[in-house]
Scaffold this active site. Structure first.
Site, PDB file in Angstrom:
ATOM      1  N   CYS A 116      28.334 -17.067  34.781  1.00 40.11           N
ATOM      2  CA  CYS A 116      27.080 -17.755  35.088  1.00 40.11           C
ATOM      3  C   CYS A 116      25.906 -16.772  35.149  1.00 40.11           C
ATOM      4  CB  CYS A 116      27.218 -18.573  36.369  1.00 40.11           C
ATOM      5  SG  CYS A 116      25.957 -19.871  36.508  1.00 40.11           S
ATOM      6  N   HIS A 224      32.054 -21.757  35.469  1.00 36.62           N
ATOM      7  CA  HIS A 224      32.684 -21.097  36.612  1.00 36.62           C
ATOM      8  C   HIS A 224      34.212 -21.203  36.557  1.00 36.62           C
ATOM      9  CE1 HIS A 224      29.158 -20.170  39.202  1.00 36.62           C
ATOM     10  NE2 HIS A 224      28.597 -21.081  38.425  1.00 36.62           N
ATOM     11  N   GLU A 226      36.282 -19.296  37.950  1.00 34.97           N
ATOM     12  CA  GLU A 226      36.890 -18.864  39.218  1.00 34.97           C
ATOM     13  C   GLU A 226      37.232 -20.047  40.127  1.00 34.97           C
ATOM     14  OE1 GLU A 226      32.779 -19.712  40.547  1.00 34.97           O
ATOM     15  OE2 GLU A 226      33.663 -18.888  38.726  1.00 34.97           O
TER      16      GLU A 226
END
Length: 257
Positions: A116, A224, A226
């Protein structure tokens, strides 16, 4: 003495945030967990005090670098623009660290994964520019999350992306398409020199990049991965590939027994 097997060290540049009367250097919990659990590495948060830290000293202990997402945006002065919306947060201290760290890390053949804001930092570091408000650009969609939605909804799948055939990301995932979340107001406008687009959103916005001449793993993604990384095989594959690259870097730079 028995030599213990260590884990690769992944540097994670911090954001500088004001909390009450004092500034703090912080990094998101979900990124640290993803590095430790999915990449199998040791996350090390680096404070955003670039005037007091030598980049060479950081790279001497680094087996990898993770550039995280953040609430703040890259200051537009770094790509020759004025601030479009003064209400949006900026973080000049982080910019000062990451924009030099990413160039130095890639030159030193240290693996880099950028997410990001980090993805946007790579583009700016290589001379590219950003749309400061993607939703205001004719032909582009609104890529922001619904602020009033539950966090699981915000980070849930939002749209598909098309992976560039035979690209680095396509090789990691073994796929032509994937679903991603979408939690960003800014995005790539002009691609930086030496960067290669790896994936595109349906509206044509660049969603992933790599550095063409990088000798180590260097991947930036706009979404994202993660988020709940161990529950998403494709997100997990990205972190595993990053972790493998960090272990390779570590083995190559460890002193012989």
């Amino acid at each position: 003495m028995i030599k213990t097997k260590r884990k690769p060290v992944v540097l994670i540049p911090a954001d500088l945030k004001q909390m009450g009367d004092h500034p703090f250097h912080v990094a998101g919990h979900k990124y640290l967990i993803a590095v430790a659990e999915a990449a199998g590495a040791l996350p090390l948060v680096v404070p955003a005090i670039s005037d007091l830290i030598e980049i060479d000293d950081l790279l001497a202990i680094a087996d990898g670098v993770l550039l995280t997402g953040a609430v703040s945006n890259v200051h537009p002065s770094h790509f020759s623009q004025e601030v479009h919306n003064p209400k949006l947060p900026l973080d000049p201290a982080r910019d000062a660290l990451t924009l030099q760290l990413v160039q130095a890390a890639i030159k030193a053949e240290v693996p880099v994964l950028a997410i990001c804001r980090g993805f946007q930092e790579i583009n700016v570091a290589f001379g590219g520019s950003l749309h400061q408000a993607v939703h205001e650009v004719t032909g582009l969609n609104d890529h922001r999350e619904a602020k009033d939605a539950p966090v699981d909804k915000q980070y849930g799948h939002s749209h598909s992306i098309d992976l560039v055939a035979d690209g680095e990301l396509a090789k990691i995932l073994g796929a032509k398409q994937m679903m991603v979340n979408s939690i960003h107001g800014q995005g790539i406008d002009r691609l930086g020199t030496g960067l290669i687009a790896e994936a595109y959103a349906p509206d044509g916005l660049v969603e992933a990049i790599h550095v063409e001449n990088a000798k180590a793993f260097t991947l930036g993604v706009q979404w994202h991965p993660e988020w709940k990384v161990t529950e998403n095989p494709q997100y997990l594959a990205i972190f595993k590939a990053f972790g493998d690259a960090c272990r390779l870097r570590m083995r190559r730079h460890e002193p012989p027994d």
